[in-house]
Design a protein around this motif. Structure first.
Motif, PDB file in Angstrom:
ATOM      1  N   PHE A 193       0.848  -1.195   0.000  1.00 27.26           N
ATOM      2  CA  PHE A 193       0.000   0.000   0.000  1.00 27.26           C
ATOM      3  C   PHE A 193       0.879   1.238   0.000  1.00 27.26           C
ATOM      4  O   PHE A 193       2.103   1.157   0.184  1.00 27.26           O
ATOM      5  CB  PHE A 193      -0.939   0.003   1.213  1.00 27.26           C
ATOM      6  N   ASP A 194       0.278   2.384  -0.214  1.00 32.13           N
ATOM      7  CA  ASP A 194       0.999   3.654  -0.227  1.00 32.13           C
ATOM      8  C   ASP A 194       0.788   4.413   1.076  1.00 32.13           C
ATOM      9  O   ASP A 194      -0.275   4.318   1.703  1.00 32.13           O
ATOM     10  CB  ASP A 194       0.524   4.533  -1.383  1.00 32.13           C
ATOM     11  N   VAL A 195       1.810   5.166   1.456  1.00 34.87           N
ATOM     12  CA  VAL A 195       1.694   6.111   2.569  1.00 34.87           C
ATOM     13  C   VAL A 195       2.241   7.455   2.107  1.00 34.87           C
ATOM     14  O   VAL A 195       3.005   7.531   1.141  1.00 34.87           O
ATOM     15  CB  VAL A 195       2.466   5.633   3.822  1.00 34.87           C
ATOM     16  N   ARG A 196       1.840   8.483   2.829  1.00 39.63           N
ATOM     17  CA  ARG A 196       2.361   9.824   2.554  1.00 39.63           C
ATOM     18  C   ARG A 196       3.050  10.321   3.818  1.00 39.63           C
ATOM     19  O   ARG A 196       2.387  10.646   4.809  1.00 39.63           O
ATOM     20  CB  ARG A 196       1.239  10.770   2.148  1.00 39.63           C
ATOM     21  N   PRO A 197       4.391  10.371   3.840  1.00 38.35           N
ATOM     22  CA  PRO A 197       5.104  10.816   5.043  1.00 38.35           C
ATOM     23  C   PRO A 197       5.057  12.329   5.208  1.00 38.35           C
ATOM     24  O   PRO A 197       4.913  13.071   4.231  1.00 38.35           O
ATOM     25  CB  PRO A 197       6.530  10.333   4.801  1.00 38.35           C
ATOM     26  N   ASP A 198       5.200  12.778   6.457  1.00 36.29           N
ATOM     27  CA  ASP A 198       5.225  14.217   6.727  1.00 36.29           C
ATOM     28  C   ASP A 198       6.460  14.875   6.119  1.00 36.29           C
ATOM     29  O   ASP A 198       6.407  16.010   5.654  1.00 36.29           O
ATOM     30  CB  ASP A 198       5.203  14.475   8.236  1.00 36.29           C
ATOM     31  N   GLY A 203      13.914  10.901  -2.559  1.00 33.97           N
ATOM     32  CA  GLY A 203      14.416   9.796  -3.368  1.00 33.97           C
ATOM     33  C   GLY A 203      15.102   8.703  -2.569  1.00 33.97           C
ATOM     34  O   GLY A 203      15.852   7.910  -3.142  1.00 33.97           O
ATOM     35  N   GLN A 204      14.828   8.627  -1.273  1.00 33.56           N
ATOM     36  CA  GLN A 204      15.462   7.611  -0.441  1.00 33.56           C
ATOM     37  C   GLN A 204      14.545   6.410  -0.268  1.00 33.56           C
ATOM     38  O   GLN A 204      13.352   6.540  -0.016  1.00 33.56           O
ATOM     39  CB  GLN A 204      15.798   8.195   0.934  1.00 33.56           C
ATOM     40  N   ALA A 205      15.110   5.213  -0.425  1.00 32.45           N
ATOM     41  CA  ALA A 205      14.387   3.962  -0.209  1.00 32.45           C
ATOM     42  C   ALA A 205      14.911   3.307   1.061  1.00 32.45           C
ATOM     43  O   ALA A 205      16.062   3.518   1.454  1.00 32.45           O
ATOM     44  CB  ALA A 205      14.564   3.027  -1.396  1.00 32.45           C
ATOM     45  N   PHE A 206      14.063   2.493   1.680  1.00 30.44           N
ATOM     46  CA  PHE A 206      14.421   1.843   2.931  1.00 30.44           C
ATOM     47  C   PHE A 206      14.116   0.349   2.856  1.00 30.44           C
ATOM     48  O   PHE A 206      13.065  -0.044   2.360  1.00 30.44           O
ATOM     49  CB  PHE A 206      13.636   2.441   4.103  1.00 30.44           C
ATOM     50  N   GLU A 207      15.033  -0.457   3.344  1.00 37.58           N
ATOM     51  CA  GLU A 207      14.827  -1.905   3.498  1.00 37.58           C
ATOM     52  C   GLU A 207      15.184  -2.230   4.937  1.00 37.58           C
ATOM     53  O   GLU A 207      16.350  -2.134   5.341  1.00 37.58           O
ATOM     54  CB  GLU A 207      15.710  -2.693   2.540  1.00 37.58           C
ATOM     55  N   ARG A 208      14.168  -2.589   5.721  1.00 35.89           N
ATOM     56  CA  ARG A 208      14.365  -2.831   7.153  1.00 35.89           C
ATOM     57  C   ARG A 208      14.031  -4.288   7.462  1.00 35.89           C
ATOM     58  O   ARG A 208      12.922  -4.747   7.201  1.00 35.89           O
ATOM     59  CB  ARG A 208      13.469  -1.898   7.956  1.00 35.89           C
ATOM     60  N   ALA A 216       9.859  -2.794   3.445  1.00 35.85           N
ATOM     61  CA  ALA A 216      10.474  -1.885   2.476  1.00 35.85           C
ATOM     62  C   ALA A 216       9.568  -0.695   2.203  1.00 35.85           C
ATOM     63  O   ALA A 216       8.342  -0.838   2.160  1.00 35.85           O
ATOM     64  CB  ALA A 216      10.770  -2.617   1.167  1.00 35.85           C
ATOM     65  N   LEU A 217      10.181   0.469   2.024  1.00 36.64           N
ATOM     66  CA  LEU A 217       9.474   1.675   1.611  1.00 36.64           C
ATOM     67  C   LEU A 217      10.203   2.247   0.403  1.00 36.64           C
ATOM     68  O   LEU A 217      11.409   2.520   0.475  1.00 36.64           O
ATOM     69  CB  LEU A 217       9.412   2.725   2.728  1.00 36.64           C
ATOM     70  N   LEU A 218       9.476   2.413  -0.697  1.00 37.26           N
ATOM     71  CA  LEU A 218      10.055   2.892  -1.949  1.00 37.26           C
ATOM     72  C   LEU A 218       9.485   4.257  -2.298  1.00 37.26           C
ATOM     73  O   LEU A 218       8.270   4.469  -2.193  1.00 37.26           O
ATOM     74  CB  LEU A 218       9.753   1.915  -3.085  1.00 37.26           C
ATOM     75  N   PRO A 219      10.323   5.198  -2.726  1.00 38.92           N
ATOM     76  CA  PRO A 219       9.830   6.531  -3.076  1.00 38.92           C
ATOM     77  C   PRO A 219       8.931   6.497  -4.293  1.00 38.92           C
ATOM     78  O   PRO A 219       9.212   5.799  -5.273  1.00 38.92           O
ATOM     79  CB  PRO A 219      11.109   7.329  -3.345  1.00 38.92           C
ATOM     80  N   GLN A 220       7.849   7.248  -4.218  1.00 34.11           N
ATOM     81  CA  GLN A 220       6.889   7.353  -5.305  1.00 34.11           C
ATOM     82  C   GLN A 220       6.715   8.818  -5.676  1.00 34.11           C
ATOM     83  O   GLN A 220       7.243   9.722  -5.024  1.00 34.11           O
ATOM     84  CB  GLN A 220       5.537   6.774  -4.883  1.00 34.11           C
ATOM     85  N   VAL A 227       4.747   0.908   0.352  1.00 33.29           N
ATOM     86  CA  VAL A 227       5.145   0.023   1.445  1.00 33.29           C
ATOM     87  C   VAL A 227       4.965  -1.427   1.016  1.00 33.29           C
ATOM     88  O   VAL A 227       3.916  -1.800   0.476  1.00 33.29           O
ATOM     89  CB  VAL A 227       4.298   0.293   2.706  1.00 33.29           C
ATOM     90  N   VAL A 228       5.990  -2.241   1.232  1.00 35.01           N
ATOM     91  CA  VAL A 228       5.898  -3.695   1.067  1.00 35.01           C
ATOM     92  C   VAL A 228       6.224  -4.277   2.445  1.00 35.01           C
ATOM     93  O   VAL A 228       7.374  -4.303   2.866  1.00 35.01           O
ATOM     94  CB  VAL A 228       6.869  -4.223  -0.002  1.00 35.01           C
ATOM     95  N   TRP A 229       5.181  -4.749   3.136  1.00 33.90           N
ATOM     96  CA  TRP A 229       5.285  -5.163   4.540  1.00 33.90           C
ATOM     97  C   TRP A 229       5.082  -6.667   4.618  1.00 33.90           C
ATOM     98  O   TRP A 229       3.977  -7.169   4.440  1.00 33.90           O
ATOM     99  CB  TRP A 229       4.213  -4.416   5.332  1.00 33.90           C
TER     100      TRP A 229
END
Length: 419
Positions: A193-198, A203-208, A216-220, A227-229
């Motif tokens: 699903f998508d989220v909108r951060p404050d 352009g930063q991606a995260f793999e936790r 994972a959170l990928l920039p859109q 979000v891929v949870w």
């Protein structure tokens, strides 16, 4: 009805099947593409918010083929990637600038890439058939193999020199060919699903990595993040049953506040996760492409990139030389045994490596506690600090392995190929 006789018949009109169809038609082969879905723009469709994470190597592939410029303006660059562990030491930060690049990859909306590839097929003269499924497959006779297609107007026969199965992880064509497949259903599903951060993602991606699986959170575009949870199926079910506010609070607790508050920005879709690998992707006058040949865990986002390299590998196996102006020439018989053997040999190491690596990341890091966890954390810190190790990881993330570049650039326009 008479039997149609294209050089190549492709089952499956997703990104992989469509890219193969367009490029092979430009190489001079007559191509028929069969897609089970409806024709684009037929009826009302809901907005598609999916995004394809393309590594730098995939972007280069599309650029070499002349397709990247059509979607570049709608793409979101991945300028950096942060890999971390929840509840443990260890963090790796990959930055495109450290490797002389503007981006490690690009996130392209499915709503941009899919129509572009569909139009590329039309422009290349591909014979497109929608609402069409495989009804049967005959043994090869001579230099052709007949397939039976069930379409909107009934069943019809097609005889092709080469059949490409690009019809997904459950591939009916693979089953009809009798090719064996190794399957492993992970004890995990993915909520997407998508989220909108404050705060802007820049352009930063995260793999936790967490004790449940990777997050994972990928920039859109428009400041959103995809979000891929990943978590066990029962946990995913419980999260779907919770209301949006509760689900957001749990996501926030697991990801942290690096981007500020994460606000939901779209519906949640659930996907079961499974590893599928066909060790032998070729049969008589037929071969498997994309998810029909290999479907991997979404950790590290390698699935589509691996599949696009299948198309590059096929072009490489078909290439026979080049003309004086650099235009490549291709095999007169695309389904010849030597071509299929060359393709299988070319793809074996790449596919095997990605299948093994994603499987390790999906399962091997789930319970990295105690001494193992400390060792993993120390290893991640070492990679972050040692430039050669970080460079190797970055090249892998960017998908910059060897590609048969000479077969990709300078493809002729439709109808001007040289088989």
């Amino acid at each position: 009805m008479s039997t149609q006789t294209p050089d190549i018949a492709i089952i499956g009109g997703g990104p992989v099947g469509s890219l193969a169809a367009a490029t092979l038609s430009r190489a001079g082969y007559s191509v028929a593409l069969f897609e089970r879905g409806a024709a684009p723009n037929a009826g009302t469709t809901r907005p598609d918010t999916r995004g394809y994470a393309l590594a730098a190597g995939s972007v280069q592939l599309l650029d070499d083929l002349g397709y990247w410029s059509s979607v570049a303006e709608q793409a979101t660059p991945i300028r950096s990637i942060v890999v971390s562990r929840r509840g443990g030491l260890g963090r790796v930060h990959l930055n495109a600038r450290d490797h002389g690049r503007a981006a490690l990859g690009q996130v392209v909306p499915a709503a941009a890439l899919d129509p572009m590839l569909n139009e590329a097929c039309r422009a290349a003269g591909v014979d497109l058939h929608y609402d069409s499924t495989l009804a049967g497959l005959d043994p090869a006779e001579g230099d052709r193999r007949t397939l039976h297609i069930q379409g909107a107007k009934g069943e019809a026969a097609w005889s092709a020199r080469l059949i490409l199965a690009a019809d997904g992880v459950s591939s009916p064509t693979r089953k009809a060919l009798g090719l064996p497949v190794q399957r492993l259903r992970y004890d995990a599903d993915a909520l997407v699903f998508d989220v909108r951060p404050d705060r802007p993602h820049n352009g930063q991606a995260f793999e936790r990595f967490t004790d449940e699986g990777p997050l994972a959170l990928l920039p859109q575009a428009d400041g959103r993040m995809n979000v891929v949870w990943v978590a066990p199926p029962q946990t995913c079910e419980q999260r779907l049953e919770r209301n949006e506010a509760e689900r957001r609070r749990e996501l926030q607790a697991r990801f942290g506040w690096t981007l500020g508050r994460l606000r939901p920005a779209g519906p949640v879709v659930r996907f079961p996760l499974e590893r599928v690998h066909a060790p032998e992707p070729v049969a008589e006058r037929a071969l498997l492409l994309g998810n029909a040949a290999h479907s991997v865990h979404p950790v590290a986002g390698q699935g589509l990139n691996l599949s696009l390299r299948d198309v590059a590998g096929l072009l490489g196996a078909l290439r026979t030389g080049r003309q004086a102006d650099g235009t490549p020439t291709f095999a007169a018989d695309p389904g010849a045994a030597a071509v299929l053997e060359a393709y299988a040999k070319d793809r074996r190491q790449d596919v095997g490596s990605v299948v093994a690596a994603t499987d390790f990341l999906a399962r091997g890091l789930l319970h990295a506690a105690g001494l193992r966890g400390h060792g993993l954390g120390a290893g991640m810190m070492a990679v972050d600090r040692l430039r050669p190790a970080r460079d190797m990881l970055a090249r892998s993330a960017m998908g910059l392995g060897p590609l048969p570049r000479h077969t990709l650039a300078h493809l002729p326009a439709a109808g001007q190929g040289t088989p």
